[in-house]
Design a protein around this motif. Structure first.
Motif, PDB file in Angstrom:
ATOM      1  N   PHE A 233      27.811  83.070  24.396  1.00 17.53           N
ATOM      2  CA  PHE A 233      28.895  83.859  23.809  1.00 17.53           C
ATOM      3  C   PHE A 233      30.255  83.355  24.281  1.00 17.53           C
ATOM      4  O   PHE A 233      30.448  83.061  25.464  1.00 17.53           O
ATOM      5  N   VAL A 234      31.185  83.284  23.326  1.00 15.57           N
ATOM      6  CA  VAL A 234      32.576  82.944  23.621  1.00 15.57           C
ATOM      7  C   VAL A 234      33.440  84.015  22.968  1.00 15.57           C
ATOM      8  O   VAL A 234      33.315  84.264  21.758  1.00 15.57           O
ATOM      9  N   PHE A 235      34.319  84.639  23.753  1.00 13.97           N
ATOM     10  CA  PHE A 235      35.159  85.722  23.243  1.00 13.97           C
ATOM     11  C   PHE A 235      36.624  85.307  23.263  1.00 13.97           C
ATOM     12  O   PHE A 235      37.018  84.355  23.926  1.00 13.97           O
ATOM     13  N   GLN A 236      37.453  86.076  22.559  1.00  9.46           N
ATOM     14  CA  GLN A 236      38.876  85.749  22.475  1.00  9.46           C
ATOM     15  C   GLN A 236      39.536  85.714  23.851  1.00  9.46           C
ATOM     16  O   GLN A 236      40.344  84.841  24.134  1.00  9.46           O
ATOM     17  N   PHE A 237      39.176  86.671  24.712  1.00  6.65           N
ATOM     18  CA  PHE A 237      39.823  86.767  26.019  1.00  6.65           C
ATOM     19  C   PHE A 237      38.888  86.318  27.149  1.00  6.65           C
ATOM     20  O   PHE A 237      38.973  86.809  28.261  1.00  6.65           O
TER      21      PHE A 237
ATOM     22  N   ARG B 106      37.798  76.662  27.488  1.00  4.53           N
ATOM     23  CA  ARG B 106      36.805  75.596  27.687  1.00  4.53           C
ATOM     24  C   ARG B 106      35.781  76.007  28.743  1.00  4.53           C
ATOM     25  O   ARG B 106      34.596  75.689  28.622  1.00  4.53           O
ATOM     26  N   VAL B 107      36.228  76.727  29.776  1.00  2.00           N
ATOM     27  CA  VAL B 107      35.279  77.259  30.766  1.00  2.00           C
ATOM     28  C   VAL B 107      34.317  78.226  30.083  1.00  2.00           C
ATOM     29  O   VAL B 107      33.102  78.214  30.349  1.00  2.00           O
ATOM     30  N   ALA B 108      34.838  79.061  29.185  1.00  2.00           N
ATOM     31  CA  ALA B 108      33.982  80.003  28.467  1.00  2.00           C
ATOM     32  C   ALA B 108      32.953  79.271  27.614  1.00  2.00           C
ATOM     33  O   ALA B 108      31.802  79.708  27.499  1.00  2.00           O
ATOM     34  N   VAL B 109      33.345  78.152  27.014  1.00  2.00           N
ATOM     35  CA  VAL B 109      32.386  77.355  26.243  1.00  2.00           C
ATOM     36  C   VAL B 109      31.312  76.791  27.173  1.00  2.00           C
ATOM     37  O   VAL B 109      30.116  76.811  26.853  1.00  2.00           O
TER      38      VAL B 109
END
Length: 238
Positions: free
Chosen positions: A90-94, A153-156
């Motif tokens: 999961f990748v979110f806006q924030f 990019r960390v979230a990805v």
């Protein structure tokens, strides 16, 4: 044609109350491997509600979501949690990175939750993912020491931690400038073209949506359009 990874069957989501609100209405769709899909529609149309049901973050009020041909509404909460860890990133806006942890520790969290790798292997994979996204010089930094684009990019990287086949993104570029937006989009596209993932992204950005393979357009909880984009047709995708 490849087998569907995710199928929605008459999926409906209603918020209960004195005046119940229907977020998603009798929605049917099928998502296969190596698809790059945009979910579009006006604000409040049910885009995020649909994404959360597809990723088992929320249950439909009626109907079903099948993952790998298995009914998820019939599963226990523990079975659904395990399927989320193994099948979805999961990748979110924030981004929702934990501020007290380094970015390496943030990327390690899904792997620790799954519990399949040793601590040494978890750390090695987290660093490998961050290096692959040009974050190798920032491994010990906390999220607040990075730019918005770097945090995304960390979230990805975190979404890829358990090598899940499906990445679900909710407005992943909504808070970024135009340069960072294209960088994140290109990463998502590469996940499909270079790594064989399926990516489903909610977006308000019409330009980004037209660069994906398929667009699901939601209005008032209804799936109004399910179409290949002009770019996909030009490239012969889908």
């Amino acid at each position: 044609m490849t087998a569907a990874l995710i199928v929605a069957r008459n999926a409906t989501k209603v918020l209960p109350g004195i005046a119940p609100v229907t977020l998603v209405r009798d929605l049917n769709l099928s998502i296969g491997a190596r698809e790059l899909i945009a979910i579009t529609g006006p604000s409040g149309s049910g885009k995020s509600s649909l994404l959360y049901m597809l990723g088992l973050l929320d249950l439909p009020s009626s109907g079903d979501i099948l993952v790998n041909n298995r009914s998820t509404t019939a599963m226990s909460a523990e079975e659904r949690a395990h399927m989320r860890l193994t099948q979805f990133g999961f990748v979110f806006q924030f981004h929702f990175l934990l501020p007290e942890f380094s970015i390496t520790e943030n990327v390690a969290l899904p792997m620790r939750a799954l519990g399949k790798l040793s601590q040494a292997a978890i750390s090695a994979r987290a660093m490998e993912l961050l290096n692959s996204l040009d974050l190798g010089d920032h491994l010990r930094k906390r999220p607040d020491q990075l730019s918005g684009g770097q945090r995304q990019r960390v979230a990805v990287a975190r979404a890829l931690a358990n090598d899940s086949p499906v990445i679900l993104a909710d407005e992943p570029t909504g808070s970024l400038d135009s340069i960072s937006t294209m960088q994140v989009f290109e990463m998502l596209r590469d996940l499909v073209t270079e790594h064989g993932k399926t990516v489903v992204a909610v977006t308000h950005d019409v330009n980004l949506a037209t660069q994906m393979h398929r667009r699901l357009h939601i209005v008032d909880g209804h799936l109004e359009k399910d179409e290949r984009t002009p770019m996909a047709i030009a490239q012969g995708a889908g």
